[in-house]
Scaffold this motif. Structure first.
Motif, PDB file in Angstrom:
ATOM      1  N   VAL A 328       1.048  -1.130   0.021  1.00 13.48           N
ATOM      2  CA  VAL A 328      -0.057   0.001   0.141  1.00 13.48           C
ATOM      3  C   VAL A 328       0.819   1.228   0.065  1.00 13.48           C
ATOM      4  O   VAL A 328       1.906   1.548   0.847  1.00 13.48           O
ATOM      5  CB  VAL A 328      -0.933   0.006   1.209  1.00 13.48           C
ATOM      6  CG1 VAL A 328      -1.969   1.134   1.137  1.00 13.48           C
ATOM      7  CG2 VAL A 328      -1.801  -1.233   1.303  1.00 13.48           C
ATOM      8  N   ILE A 329       0.635   2.096  -0.957  1.00 12.86           N
ATOM      9  CA  ILE A 329       1.713   3.354  -1.115  1.00 12.86           C
ATOM     10  C   ILE A 329       0.833   4.474  -0.812  1.00 12.86           C
ATOM     11  O   ILE A 329      -0.342   4.820  -1.380  1.00 12.86           O
ATOM     12  CB  ILE A 329       1.925   3.197  -2.772  1.00 12.86           C
ATOM     13  CG1 ILE A 329       2.894   1.860  -2.924  1.00 12.86           C
ATOM     14  CG2 ILE A 329       2.688   4.619  -2.873  1.00 12.86           C
ATOM     15  CD1 ILE A 329       3.401   1.887  -4.329  1.00 12.86           C
ATOM     16  N   GLY A 330       1.528   5.498  -0.124  1.00 14.52           N
ATOM     17  CA  GLY A 330       1.215   6.677   0.047  1.00 14.52           C
ATOM     18  C   GLY A 330       2.267   7.716   0.135  1.00 14.52           C
ATOM     19  O   GLY A 330       3.516   7.333  -0.003  1.00 14.52           O
ATOM     20  N   PHE A 331       1.808   8.895  -0.232  1.00 18.31           N
ATOM     21  CA  PHE A 331       2.949   9.916  -0.572  1.00 18.31           C
ATOM     22  C   PHE A 331       2.658  11.196  -0.314  1.00 18.31           C
ATOM     23  O   PHE A 331       1.398  11.706  -0.180  1.00 18.31           O
ATOM     24  CB  PHE A 331       3.861   9.549  -1.853  1.00 18.31           C
ATOM     25  CG  PHE A 331       2.737   9.808  -2.848  1.00 18.31           C
ATOM     26  CD1 PHE A 331       2.080   8.664  -3.191  1.00 18.31           C
ATOM     27  CD2 PHE A 331       2.706  10.903  -3.708  1.00 18.31           C
ATOM     28  CE1 PHE A 331       1.420   8.782  -4.413  1.00 18.31           C
ATOM     29  CE2 PHE A 331       1.881  10.822  -4.732  1.00 18.31           C
ATOM     30  CZ  PHE A 331       1.132   9.896  -5.049  1.00 18.31           C
ATOM     31  N   GLU A 332       3.607  12.213  -0.053  1.00 19.04           N
ATOM     32  CA  GLU A 332       3.554  13.511  -0.074  1.00 19.04           C
ATOM     33  C   GLU A 332       2.554  14.057   1.326  1.00 19.04           C
ATOM     34  O   GLU A 332       3.269  14.674   2.103  1.00 19.04           O
ATOM     35  CB  GLU A 332       3.030  14.588  -1.219  1.00 19.04           C
ATOM     36  CG  GLU A 332       4.044  14.079  -2.480  1.00 19.04           C
ATOM     37  CD  GLU A 332       3.631  14.539  -3.844  1.00 19.04           C
ATOM     38  OE1 GLU A 332       2.547  15.223  -3.927  1.00 19.04           O
ATOM     39  OE2 GLU A 332       4.383  14.292  -4.590  1.00 19.04           O
ATOM     40  N   ILE A 356       2.355  -4.869   2.887  1.00 20.52           N
ATOM     41  CA  ILE A 356       3.680  -4.219   3.312  1.00 20.52           C
ATOM     42  C   ILE A 356       3.595  -2.757   2.987  1.00 20.52           C
ATOM     43  O   ILE A 356       2.733  -2.265   2.225  1.00 20.52           O
ATOM     44  CB  ILE A 356       4.934  -4.611   2.424  1.00 20.52           C
ATOM     45  CG1 ILE A 356       5.406  -5.993   2.440  1.00 20.52           C
ATOM     46  CG2 ILE A 356       6.405  -3.654   2.613  1.00 20.52           C
ATOM     47  CD1 ILE A 356       5.828  -6.481   3.972  1.00 20.52           C
ATOM     48  N   VAL A 357       3.898  -1.775   3.961  1.00 20.11           N
ATOM     49  CA  VAL A 357       3.773  -0.173   3.692  1.00 20.11           C
ATOM     50  C   VAL A 357       5.245   0.280   3.706  1.00 20.11           C
ATOM     51  O   VAL A 357       5.976  -0.564   4.324  1.00 20.11           O
ATOM     52  CB  VAL A 357       3.072   0.371   4.682  1.00 20.11           C
ATOM     53  CG1 VAL A 357       1.423  -0.083   4.405  1.00 20.11           C
ATOM     54  CG2 VAL A 357       3.151   0.116   6.010  1.00 20.11           C
ATOM     55  N   ASP A 358       5.562   1.394   3.244  1.00 24.74           N
ATOM     56  CA  ASP A 358       6.813   2.323   3.524  1.00 24.74           C
ATOM     57  C   ASP A 358       6.750   2.922   4.963  1.00 24.74           C
ATOM     58  O   ASP A 358       5.915   3.480   5.340  1.00 24.74           O
ATOM     59  CB  ASP A 358       6.826   3.080   2.279  1.00 24.74           C
ATOM     60  CG  ASP A 358       7.681   4.174   2.692  1.00 24.74           C
ATOM     61  OD1 ASP A 358       9.018   3.747   2.575  1.00 24.74           O
ATOM     62  OD2 ASP A 358       7.346   5.467   2.628  1.00 24.74           O
ATOM     63  N   VAL A 359       7.637   2.904   5.447  1.00 22.77           N
ATOM     64  CA  VAL A 359       8.058   3.457   6.703  1.00 22.77           C
ATOM     65  C   VAL A 359       9.253   4.505   6.558  1.00 22.77           C
ATOM     66  O   VAL A 359       9.714   4.784   7.631  1.00 22.77           O
ATOM     67  CB  VAL A 359       8.352   2.278   7.775  1.00 22.77           C
ATOM     68  CG1 VAL A 359       7.103   1.558   8.168  1.00 22.77           C
ATOM     69  CG2 VAL A 359       9.530   1.273   7.423  1.00 22.77           C
ATOM     70  N   GLN A 360       9.587   4.789   5.525  1.00 16.23           N
ATOM     71  CA  GLN A 360      10.569   5.559   5.496  1.00 16.23           C
ATOM     72  C   GLN A 360      10.384   6.964   4.753  1.00 16.23           C
ATOM     73  O   GLN A 360      11.356   7.834   4.024  1.00 16.23           O
ATOM     74  CB  GLN A 360      12.046   5.085   4.689  1.00 16.23           C
ATOM     75  CG  GLN A 360      12.534   3.681   5.557  1.00 16.23           C
ATOM     76  CD  GLN A 360      13.412   2.753   4.617  1.00 16.23           C
ATOM     77  OE1 GLN A 360      12.948   2.051   3.764  1.00 16.23           O
ATOM     78  NE2 GLN A 360      14.780   3.094   4.502  1.00 16.23           N
ATOM     79  N   VAL A 380      -1.729  -0.785  -3.858  1.00 19.73           N
ATOM     80  CA  VAL A 380      -3.012   0.031  -3.564  1.00 19.73           C
ATOM     81  C   VAL A 380      -2.474   1.458  -3.344  1.00 19.73           C
ATOM     82  O   VAL A 380      -1.429   1.707  -2.324  1.00 19.73           O
ATOM     83  CB  VAL A 380      -3.797  -0.368  -2.277  1.00 19.73           C
ATOM     84  CG1 VAL A 380      -4.664   0.501  -2.033  1.00 19.73           C
ATOM     85  CG2 VAL A 380      -4.178  -2.051  -2.429  1.00 19.73           C
ATOM     86  N   ILE A 381      -2.628   2.130  -4.244  1.00 24.12           N
ATOM     87  CA  ILE A 381      -1.987   3.714  -4.366  1.00 24.12           C
ATOM     88  C   ILE A 381      -3.051   4.714  -3.608  1.00 24.12           C
ATOM     89  O   ILE A 381      -4.190   4.627  -4.046  1.00 24.12           O
ATOM     90  CB  ILE A 381      -1.626   4.393  -5.708  1.00 24.12           C
ATOM     91  CG1 ILE A 381      -0.514   3.181  -6.054  1.00 24.12           C
ATOM     92  CG2 ILE A 381      -0.991   5.420  -5.514  1.00 24.12           C
ATOM     93  CD1 ILE A 381      -0.333   3.444  -7.685  1.00 24.12           C
ATOM     94  N   ILE A 382      -2.685   5.312  -2.242  1.00 27.02           N
ATOM     95  CA  ILE A 382      -3.640   6.294  -1.881  1.00 27.02           C
ATOM     96  C   ILE A 382      -2.815   7.533  -1.827  1.00 27.02           C
ATOM     97  O   ILE A 382      -2.171   7.993  -0.805  1.00 27.02           O
ATOM     98  CB  ILE A 382      -4.117   5.942  -0.412  1.00 27.02           C
ATOM     99  CG1 ILE A 382      -4.559   4.335  -0.368  1.00 27.02           C
ATOM    100  CG2 ILE A 382      -5.047   6.882   0.133  1.00 27.02           C
ATOM    101  CD1 ILE A 382      -4.841   3.880   0.895  1.00 27.02           C
ATOM    102  N   GLY A 383      -2.765   8.393  -2.892  1.00 30.91           N
ATOM    103  CA  GLY A 383      -2.112   9.525  -3.015  1.00 30.91           C
ATOM    104  C   GLY A 383      -2.720  10.963  -2.250  1.00 30.91           C
ATOM    105  O   GLY A 383      -3.931  10.430  -1.896  1.00 30.91           O
TER     106      GLY A 383
END
Ligand code: AMP
Length: 415
Positions: A328-332, A356-360, A380-383
């Protein structure tokens, strides 16, 4: 700082094979009604001295023995059977003619020269059937061991089997061996010369070429067997025949320890090199009495888990570790990252899949790259935009297809 010589860290990238073996241990033992016994890793030194025998390599040269702060002599367990018997007597596991079916798995310690398939801390899985003297008990143990190796897909293997008869006959046999080898003393290896009086049976399984040549013509236990031992052994072999379990009768197989009588056996594998024993075992009808317990004829085996894994990887029978399924991807924006955390949490609970998610706090591009590297099936992208509208983009990485979904639709997809 380094790990101790002969010990190994089992790393996350290697653990999958261990889990396969551990799953098979639980599964096969449950089919036969064996339950796990977890003994301490330390015992009083006397437990092993008494059971394994003072003249064996294990007790003589290989034990990790030390005085504890109270002055007691403690040993890190070099094998399990002695401790299982100690524990069975202490807790009355075989009271009132009961039998006990137990298994164990865990670390063991021997101060040996490390090489491929030989460590100072290694792991064993073993089973013990306590309280039964019949050939059918031997067969239960042998078929369990056979089924276990089959279930791991270890094909390149052989079962060697022999009988060590009764203690009385073994005593006579020892005398015969001592006379025979004494007549050829100068041709024996130094090791064998030194164990000639104390443990002449061990000369039979020496790997030294001179010892081997002498052993080929040494007296045979087979020629000295009494009716009871002969009957017992031939019944075991005929059961193996009826079950179509292949075996080789090997008169030179003696196993290292003092406590065996009647059936002894070893599974070897050509995939292993010099240390070719996957595991072995045998009948120990008099060990309980040795510990002051009542007569409790028993039989068991132990496999070395590192060697099982070596044999499995030599034939590439270790399946790939499961890959994460969803990234699952998020950003900004803060909203985007918040939405990712709650979405991933919900997906794990709803789907039972690895998420998995990004923690950095990395970029969209970096996260896509990682998802690809991990081999996930879906992202899964949640911008920031999606987070505002309670939506997400679901992308299938194998086809490249992507769709925008409401969060409620996503939850339904995975529940
Ligand atoms: P044993 O009790 O010596 O018959 O050992 C049973 C099995 O444990 C062997 O067949 C090996 O697979 C394994 N094993 C024994 N000693 C070691 C060791 N030092 N390192 C790795 N595996 C071992």
């Amino acid at each position: 700082m380094q790990s101790l010589r002969g010990t190994k860290d089992i790393l996350p990238q290697e653990i999958h094979g261990w889990h396969i073996v551990e799953d098979r241990i639980r599964y096969i033992t449950s089919l036969y009604g064996y339950r796990e016994l977890r003994n301490p890793i330390m015992e009083y030194t006397e437990v092993f001295k008494r059971a394994v025998g003072e003249d064996t390599d294990i007790v003589g040269k290989e034990m990790y023995t030390f005085p504890d702060r109270g002055g007691d002599s403690i040993t890190l367990r070099p094998e399990a059977t002695a401790a299982v018997v100690r524990s069975a007597i202490q807790h009355n596991l075989t009271a009132q003619q009961q039998i006990a079916r137990v298994y164990y798995s865990g670390p063991f310690f021997r101060y040996e020269r490390p090489q491929k398939g030989r460590q100072r801390q290694f792991h064993q899985f073993g089973c013990e059937l306590l309280g039964a003297s019949s050939p059918e008990a031997d067969i239960e143990i042998l078929t369990l061991a056979h089924d276990f190796l089959e279930s791991l897909g270890i094909k390149s293997r052989e079962l060697h089997i022999n009988t060590l008869a009764t203690p009385e006959i073994r005593q006579l046999f020892k005398q015969e061996l001592i006379s025979y080898f004494t007549a050829h003393l100068s041709d024996l290896s130094e090791d064998s010369q030194s164990r000639l009086q104390s443990n002449p049976l061990r000369i039979l399984d020496s790997k030294h070429p001179g010892d081997k040549a002498l052993s080929a013509n040494a007296p045979r236990m087979q020629d000295m067997l009494d009716t009871e031992s002969k009957d017992h052994f031939s019944k075991v072999l005929s059961h193996l025949d009826s079950l179509s379990i292949p075996y080789t009768v090997n008169p030179l197989l003696v196993r290292g320890l003092d406590y065996y009588s009647h059936t002894v056996f070893e599974f070897t594998s050509t995939a292993l090199g010099a240390q070719d024993a996957l595991g072995g075992g045998g009948r120990y009808d008099h060990l309980f009495e040795h510990f002051g317990g009542k007569h409790t004829p028993s039989i068991g085996f132990a496999f070395g888990i590192e060697r099982l894994l070596l044999a499995m990887s030599a034939q590439e029978s270790i399946s790939e570790a499961p890959k994460p399924e969803i990234y699952v991807i998020g950003f900004e924006s803060e909203e985007s990252r918040r939405a990712v955390i709650s979405c991933a949490h919900a997906l794990r609970t709803l789907s039972g899949k690895q998420v998995i998610v990004d923690v950095q706090n990395r970029s969209l591009k970096a996260q896509m790259k990682e998802a690809d590297k991990l081999g996930v099936k879906q992202v899964v992208i949640i911008g920031p935009e999606e987070a505002l509208h309670d939506t997400c983009i679901v992308k299938d990485l194998s086809t490249g297809m992507q769709h925008t979904k409401l969060m409620t639709e996503l939850h339904n997809m995975f529940s």
